[in-house]
Write an enzyme that holds these catalytic residues in place. Structure first.
Site, PDB file in Angstrom:
ATOM      1  CG  ASN A  12      28.305  56.105  79.742  1.00  0.00           C
ATOM      2  OD1 ASN A  12      29.228  55.902  80.503  1.00  0.00           O
ATOM      3  ND2 ASN A  12      27.175  55.449  79.841  1.00  0.00           N
ATOM      4  CB  CYS A  14      21.430  61.624  78.917  1.00  0.00           C
ATOM      5  SG  CYS A  14      21.990  63.318  79.037  1.00  0.00           S
TER       6      CYS A  14
END
Length: 158
Positions: A12, A14
């Protein structure tokens, strides 16, 4: 009542936060912001509470998006309540989510909404790569977001 979408990748930081921010803007551009809520999470817990990867945030900023407020969180089993659609960035996360999913949960690959993407297409993890990987992810999430917005515009009651 709002339709709730959660975008999921590994950490959580990129892909899923990039997709969350792009999808929110795309939905607003299509007049759907009042009907659909969007968030994101990771299947892993390594980055909880931390900001988006600096390279992802920079790529978004270079294209007019703001990822500065994002904070990573993990997708835990109690998250299923109230979520209408869970979209995984790749097959590995799709499998993890399906193992956690209650009966009837709608869990798919995010790129399944990109009409130009081949069946089973994934959003690759740019974390260990260079800037071009983040640019590629941005192109993919913009295309999938546009397709998803069109799908929602045709299927949601306005």
């Amino acid at each position: 009542m709002s339709y709730h979408i959660c975008l999921v990748c590994m950490g959580n930081i990129c892909r899923s936060p990039m997709a969350e921010i792009v999808l929110r803007k795309t939905l607003a551009d299509h007049g759907l912001a009042d009907l659909v809520t969007v968030d994101s999470a990771g299947t892993g817990d390594w980055h909880q509470g931390g900001p988006m990867d600096a390279r992802a945030a920079a790529m978004l900023a270079d294209h007019g998006y703001d990822g500065s407020r994002h904070r990573a969180r993990q997708f835990l089993p109690d998250r299923w309540e109230g979520i209408d659609l869970v979209l995984a960035m790749d097959a590995r996360n799709l499998g993890a989510l399906r193992r956690l999913a209650p009966a009837g949960a709608d869990v798919r690959l995010f790129r399944s909404f990109d009409p130009a993407a081949p069946r089973g297409a994934e959003v690759p993890d740019p974390y260990y790569g260079e800037r071009e990987g983040f640019a590629e992810v941005l192109r993919m999430v913009e295309a999938a977001s546009t397709g998803l917005a069109a799908h929602l515009a045709a299927t949601l009651d306005r």
